[in-house]
Scaffold this motif. Structure first.
Motif, short mmCIF file in Angstrom:
data_model
loop_
_atom_site.label_atom_id
_atom_site.label_comp_id
_atom_site.label_asym_id
_atom_site.label_seq_id
_atom_site.Cartn_x
_atom_site.Cartn_y
_atom_site.Cartn_z
N UNK A 260 0.84 -1.20 0.00
CA UNK A 260 0.00 0.00 0.00
C UNK A 260 0.87 1.24 0.00
N UNK A 261 0.47 2.23 -0.76
CA UNK A 261 1.24 3.47 -0.88
C UNK A 261 0.34 4.67 -0.64
N UNK A 262 0.74 5.51 0.33
CA UNK A 262 0.07 6.80 0.46
C UNK A 262 0.71 7.74 -0.54
N UNK A 263 -0.09 8.31 -1.41
CA UNK A 263 0.41 9.10 -2.54
C UNK A 263 -0.05 10.54 -2.42
N UNK A 264 0.69 11.37 -1.70
CA UNK A 264 0.38 12.79 -1.69
C UNK A 264 0.82 13.44 -3.00
N UNK A 265 0.09 14.45 -3.43
CA UNK A 265 0.40 15.05 -4.73
C UNK A 265 1.62 15.95 -4.68
N UNK A 266 2.10 16.30 -3.48
CA UNK A 266 3.22 17.24 -3.38
C UNK A 266 4.46 16.71 -4.08
N UNK A 267 4.71 15.40 -4.00
CA UNK A 267 5.93 14.88 -4.60
C UNK A 267 5.89 14.95 -6.12
N UNK A 268 4.69 15.14 -6.68
CA UNK A 268 4.57 15.28 -8.13
C UNK A 268 4.49 16.74 -8.57
N UNK A 269 3.73 17.55 -7.82
CA UNK A 269 3.40 18.89 -8.30
C UNK A 269 4.21 20.01 -7.67
N UNK A 270 4.75 19.80 -6.46
CA UNK A 270 5.52 20.85 -5.81
C UNK A 270 6.99 20.66 -6.16
N UNK A 271 7.54 21.64 -6.90
CA UNK A 271 8.91 21.48 -7.40
C UNK A 271 9.93 21.40 -6.27
N UNK A 272 9.60 21.92 -5.08
CA UNK A 272 10.54 21.82 -3.96
C UNK A 272 10.75 20.38 -3.52
N UNK A 273 9.75 19.54 -3.72
CA UNK A 273 9.88 18.13 -3.37
C UNK A 273 10.50 17.31 -4.49
N UNK A 274 10.50 17.86 -5.70
CA UNK A 274 11.07 17.13 -6.83
C UNK A 274 12.56 17.41 -6.99
N UNK A 275 13.09 18.37 -6.22
CA UNK A 275 14.52 18.70 -6.29
C UNK A 275 14.96 18.99 -7.72
N UNK A 276 14.13 19.72 -8.45
CA UNK A 276 14.49 20.10 -9.80
C UNK A 276 14.18 19.07 -10.86
#
Length: 332
Positions: A260-276
């Motif tokens: 099971x995976x909790x999938x918050x959208x921040x890791x996809x849409x917030x560039x600060x979490x994507x590290x560029x």
């Protein structure tokens, strides 16, 4: 242990704003004009922009900042030192939370205190020791362990577990880092049985392996819905390293192991979490990850904030469809 420094940068106080020569009359005029928002008598802040205009990823931090303005306003108007506690202390320490910040400020007083709750201040009269409090500006705040113990005693299981998960995890800074024993020790010496069983249950349930607030809330949901509890952050080696699964249930004769995976959208849409990293690259990497884990023979399901916040109508049927067993009486 040092508490965070009070942030008074947005506070406007009539009696201390001599440089601006802000009189009571001018303060009242600016409040009427909508330039200043009154927080307490003679204390305000520049009127904030509507939250709808704040970037959605910045709203949690902005909500906390606005609540801390209220706490600071109370501190500015007290004639004697007070101890900030409960959710006010949680905000000061920046402990993780999923609840909205309250419209009142909480302070701690000794049992014999004559202070009473009034006008937006909730007073908790209970025993505490010197180790339970830390200086905060001209006042005090309950220590992180005492803060979590108080949240647990209040009966707010979700708030206590989410906060303690944070303090036990790798996400915690040095000031917050603690063990379950630290909180249990505070509970044991407070000398009151009120809420003690519920508090100990929250401490026992907490787990620092939860890697985000969403994972903490999801695990609480799974427990309160009566489902069997999964293992957390199970490592799956692959040729390039390893993948950690948020949740994993062991297989049965009728069901393969399920991830099971909790999938918050921040890791996809917030560039600060994507590290560029480009969002497309993040999505492709996540697709490869899921394909690899499925290829090992695992079932796979995802959910996000909507399901975590509405566990009965949304998360429960998703877990049932995946074959996860209900093993205890649901609490919700």
């Amino acid at each position: 242990m040092d508490a965070p420094t009070p942030d008074l940068s947005r506070i406007i106080r009539v009696s201390r704003d001599a440089a601006a020569e802000l009189s009571h009359q001018e303060f009242a005029r600016r409040v009427r004009a909508g330039d200043v928002e009154r927080l307490r008598r003679g204390v305000g802040r520049p009127a904030p922009v509507p939250l709808a205009l704040v970037d959605r990823f910045d709203r949690p931090a902005e909500r906390r900042s606005r609540y801390l303005d209220l706490v600071a306003a109370v501190a500015e108007t007290r004639r004697s030192q007070v101890v900030f506690a409960g959710r006010s202390a949680a905000a000061i320490w920046n402990l993780a939370t999923v609840a909205a910040w309250p419209s009142f400020v909480e302070i701690l007083e000794p049992r014999g205190s004559a202070r009473r709750s009034k006008r937006g201040i909730v007073v908790h009269r209970t025993a505490f020791e010197a180790d339970d409090i830390v200086p905060w500006g001209e006042h005090y705040v309950t220590s992180p362990a005492r803060t979590i113990a108080d949240l647990a005693r209040s009966g707010d299981f979700v708030a206590a577990v989410v906060a303690l998960d944070h303090a036990l995890s790798r996400r915690a800074n040095d000031a917050l880092r603690m063990t379950k024993e630290d909180v249990s020790e505070v509970l044991d010496r407070t000398g009151s049985s009120r809420g003690l069983a519920r508090a100990r249950a929250a401490v026992e349930f907490a787990d620092g392996r939860a890697d985000s607030v969403g994972e903490s809330l999801s695990r609480i949901d799974i427990f309160q819905l009566g489902f069997e509890l999964p293992e957390l952050q199970v490592r799956h080696p692959h040729p390039g390293g390893f993948y950690d699964a948020d949740f994993k249930w062991p297989g049965t004769s009728r069901r393969p192991p399920t991830i099971g995976e909790f999938d918050g959208v921040m890791k996809y849409l917030d560039e600060r979490y994507r590290n560029g990293t480009d969002v497309g690259q993040v999505l492709v990497a996540e697709k490869f990850r899921e394909d690899f884990l499925r290829g090992e023979g695992n079932g796979f399901l995802r959910w996000g904030w909507e399901e975590a916040r509405k566990p009965v109508p949304l998360l429960r049927p998703k877990l049932l469809r995946a074959g996860i067993r209900i093993v205890r009486r649901p609490l919700i």
